[in-house]
Motif scaffolding. Structure first.
Motif, PDB file in Angstrom:
ATOM      1  N   ALA A 115      38.116  22.369  42.681  1.00 15.47           N
ATOM      2  CA  ALA A 115      38.448  22.998  43.966  1.00 15.47           C
ATOM      3  C   ALA A 115      38.173  24.493  43.929  1.00 15.47           C
ATOM      4  O   ALA A 115      37.602  25.049  44.872  1.00 15.47           O
ATOM      5  CB  ALA A 115      39.914  22.732  44.314  1.00 15.47           C
ATOM      6  N   ILE A 116      38.562  25.143  42.858  1.00 17.80           N
ATOM      7  CA  ILE A 116      38.312  26.590  42.734  1.00 17.80           C
ATOM      8  C   ILE A 116      36.820  26.865  42.763  1.00 17.80           C
ATOM      9  O   ILE A 116      36.350  27.761  43.466  1.00 17.80           O
ATOM     10  CB  ILE A 116      38.969  27.149  41.454  1.00 17.80           C
ATOM     11  CG1 ILE A 116      40.492  27.111  41.585  1.00 17.80           C
ATOM     12  CG2 ILE A 116      38.481  28.572  41.165  1.00 17.80           C
ATOM     13  CD1 ILE A 116      41.239  27.384  40.293  1.00 17.80           C
ATOM     14  N   SER A 117      36.055  26.064  42.027  1.00 16.59           N
ATOM     15  CA  SER A 117      34.605  26.239  41.977  1.00 16.59           C
ATOM     16  C   SER A 117      33.961  26.002  43.344  1.00 16.59           C
ATOM     17  O   SER A 117      33.104  26.782  43.780  1.00 16.59           O
ATOM     18  CB  SER A 117      34.015  25.288  40.943  1.00 16.59           C
ATOM     19  OG  SER A 117      32.625  25.392  40.914  1.00 16.59           O
ATOM     20  N   GLU A 118      34.363  24.930  44.035  1.00 11.94           N
ATOM     21  CA  GLU A 118      33.799  24.614  45.352  1.00 11.94           C
ATOM     22  C   GLU A 118      34.125  25.677  46.389  1.00 11.94           C
ATOM     23  O   GLU A 118      33.396  25.841  47.367  1.00 11.94           O
ATOM     24  CB  GLU A 118      34.278  23.241  45.827  1.00 11.94           C
ATOM     25  CG  GLU A 118      33.627  22.082  45.107  1.00 11.94           C
ATOM     26  CD  GLU A 118      32.111  22.032  45.329  1.00 11.94           C
ATOM     27  OE1 GLU A 118      31.646  22.214  46.470  1.00 11.94           O
ATOM     28  OE2 GLU A 118      31.397  21.817  44.333  1.00 11.94           O
ATOM     29  N   LEU A 119      35.207  26.390  46.205  1.00 11.34           N
ATOM     30  CA  LEU A 119      35.598  27.465  47.118  1.00 11.34           C
ATOM     31  C   LEU A 119      35.048  28.818  46.647  1.00 11.34           C
ATOM     32  O   LEU A 119      35.531  29.863  47.052  1.00 11.34           O
ATOM     33  CB  LEU A 119      37.120  27.517  47.246  1.00 11.34           C
ATOM     34  CG  LEU A 119      37.731  26.275  47.903  1.00 11.34           C
ATOM     35  CD1 LEU A 119      39.252  26.295  47.775  1.00 11.34           C
ATOM     36  CD2 LEU A 119      37.309  26.173  49.366  1.00 11.34           C
TER      37      LEU A 119
ATOM     38  N   GLY B  88      35.243  30.289  43.840  1.00 12.84           N
ATOM     39  CA  GLY B  88      36.187  31.073  43.051  1.00 12.84           C
ATOM     40  C   GLY B  88      35.842  31.002  41.575  1.00 12.84           C
ATOM     41  O   GLY B  88      35.094  30.134  41.120  1.00 12.84           O
ATOM     42  N   LEU B  89      36.393  31.941  40.822  1.00 13.28           N
ATOM     43  CA  LEU B  89      36.198  32.007  39.381  1.00 13.28           C
ATOM     44  C   LEU B  89      37.523  32.400  38.752  1.00 13.28           C
ATOM     45  O   LEU B  89      38.099  33.436  39.117  1.00 13.28           O
ATOM     46  CB  LEU B  89      35.121  33.036  39.029  1.00 13.28           C
ATOM     47  CG  LEU B  89      34.886  33.293  37.548  1.00 13.28           C
ATOM     48  CD1 LEU B  89      34.265  32.068  36.888  1.00 13.28           C
ATOM     49  CD2 LEU B  89      33.995  34.501  37.369  1.00 13.28           C
TER      50      LEU B  89
ATOM     51  N   ASP C 183      39.070  35.234  41.034  1.00 11.57           N
ATOM     52  CA  ASP C 183      38.196  36.076  41.853  1.00 11.57           C
ATOM     53  C   ASP C 183      37.529  35.166  42.873  1.00 11.57           C
ATOM     54  O   ASP C 183      36.917  34.162  42.510  1.00 11.57           O
ATOM     55  CB  ASP C 183      37.133  36.766  41.000  1.00 11.57           C
ATOM     56  CG  ASP C 183      37.715  37.843  40.100  1.00 11.57           C
ATOM     57  OD1 ASP C 183      38.767  38.414  40.457  1.00 11.57           O
ATOM     58  OD2 ASP C 183      37.126  38.114  39.039  1.00 11.57           O
ATOM     59  N   GLN C 184      37.669  35.524  44.164  1.00 12.01           N
ATOM     60  CA  GLN C 184      37.106  34.684  45.218  1.00 12.01           C
ATOM     61  C   GLN C 184      36.712  35.558  46.393  1.00 12.01           C
ATOM     62  O   GLN C 184      37.549  36.260  46.964  1.00 12.01           O
ATOM     63  CB  GLN C 184      38.137  33.630  45.647  1.00 12.01           C
ATOM     64  CG  GLN C 184      37.585  32.478  46.438  1.00 12.01           C
ATOM     65  CD  GLN C 184      37.726  32.687  47.951  1.00 12.01           C
ATOM     66  OE1 GLN C 184      38.547  33.448  48.423  1.00 12.01           O
ATOM     67  NE2 GLN C 184      36.891  32.010  48.693  1.00 12.01           N
TER      68      GLN C 184
ATOM     69  N   ARG D 214      37.788  39.232  46.459  1.00 10.14           N
ATOM     70  CA  ARG D 214      39.216  39.551  46.352  1.00 10.14           C
ATOM     71  C   ARG D 214      39.809  38.797  45.178  1.00 10.14           C
ATOM     72  O   ARG D 214      39.231  37.832  44.686  1.00 10.14           O
ATOM     73  CB  ARG D 214      39.954  39.194  47.645  1.00 10.14           C
ATOM     74  CG  ARG D 214      39.975  37.711  47.944  1.00 10.14           C
ATOM     75  CD  ARG D 214      40.584  37.393  49.306  1.00 10.14           C
ATOM     76  NE  ARG D 214      40.619  35.957  49.515  1.00 10.14           N
ATOM     77  CZ  ARG D 214      41.712  35.258  49.670  1.00 10.14           C
ATOM     78  NH1 ARG D 214      42.883  35.856  49.662  1.00 10.14           N
ATOM     79  NH2 ARG D 214      41.664  33.958  49.848  1.00 10.14           N
ATOM     80  N   THR D 215      40.966  39.237  44.740  1.00  9.13           N
ATOM     81  CA  THR D 215      41.665  38.563  43.657  1.00  9.13           C
ATOM     82  C   THR D 215      42.824  37.773  44.237  1.00  9.13           C
ATOM     83  O   THR D 215      43.653  38.317  44.966  1.00  9.13           O
ATOM     84  CB  THR D 215      42.196  39.583  42.623  1.00  9.13           C
ATOM     85  OG1 THR D 215      41.082  40.286  42.062  1.00  9.13           O
ATOM     86  CG2 THR D 215      42.951  38.891  41.506  1.00  9.13           C
ATOM     87  N   VAL D 216      42.849  36.495  43.922  1.00  6.64           N
ATOM     88  CA  VAL D 216      43.922  35.607  44.350  1.00  6.64           C
ATOM     89  C   VAL D 216      44.783  35.344  43.116  1.00  6.64           C
ATOM     90  O   VAL D 216      44.261  35.005  42.054  1.00  6.64           O
ATOM     91  CB  VAL D 216      43.371  34.273  44.906  1.00  6.64           C
ATOM     92  CG1 VAL D 216      44.507  33.340  45.300  1.00  6.64           C
ATOM     93  CG2 VAL D 216      42.428  34.529  46.073  1.00  6.64           C
TER      94      VAL D 216
END
Length: 192
Positions: free
Chosen positions: A64-68, A70-71, A92-93, A96-98
């Motif tokens: 999910a993180i990768s598909e959005l 994000g790293l 990191d997405q 911005r930082t989540v």
């Protein structure tokens, strides 16, 4: 923040409880964190490089993180209150930082899957960390051994003074360690 790696996952012979043991990379302190059986298995699977036939929760989170886009930048054991550890996942997405709240076991399982660094707040390691001398060994006569991750050789320990620990505080941990049995794990790429 202090960088750590997963040193081992241990199982108590008396209670069958699991503990993940984190080791600081620039020193000789260890941080034991009690975790559940399923979380221990999830961490062990990631360390061993086993891919489940169907995605486990941590694999789903990774996807999910990768598909959005994000790293996972890092995970961070941020606090300990009333003997409960708290962790944060930094992602990191889109510029911005989540930051997500997580149980340490889930954060570690995710970090192992995405090969993100693991950090511990200094006050957490000062409060709950344990120092091992080279001569100290567990009840099976084997000193704690790191999990190989093709790490660079450890540099000399920093010149910061070590926290002062007395024999009473260490004896509790030694007694606990003596009830544990190292969960036998093969290192990735090695055969027994």
């Amino acid at each position: 923040m202090i960088r750590v790696v997963v040193d081992s996952i241990r199982v108590s012979l008396l209670t069958q409880s699991r503990v993940v043991v984190l080791r600081e990379t620039e020193g000789n302190r260890y941080l034991p964190i009690w975790i559940g059986q399923f979380e221990a298995d999830a961490i062990a699977m990631a360390i061993q490089g086993h891919e489940p036939q169907r995605p486990m929760t941590h694999d789903l989170l990774k996807a999910a993180i990768s598909e959005l886009d994000g790293l996972v930048r890092q995970i961070y054991i941020s606090d300990i209150r009333d003997n409960t550890f708290f962790a944060r996942i930094l992602i990191d997405q889109a510029g911005r930082t989540v930051e997500l709240d997580a149980r340490p076991s889930d954060a570690i399982a995710l970090a192992e899957r995405v090969q993100a660094p693991i950090f511990v707040a200094a006050h957490v390691l000062d409060q709950a960390g344990v120092l091992f001398d080279e001569e100290e060994q567990s009840d099976d006569g084997v000193p704690p051994t790191p999990v190989s991750r093709n790490e660079e050789p450890e540099s000399e320990a920093s010149s910061e003074p070590e926290p002062e620990l007395n024999e009473d505080s260490l004896s509790i941990f030694r007694n606990f360690i003596n009830t544990l049995d190292l969960n036998d794990r093969d290192r990735p790429g090695e055969k027994s």
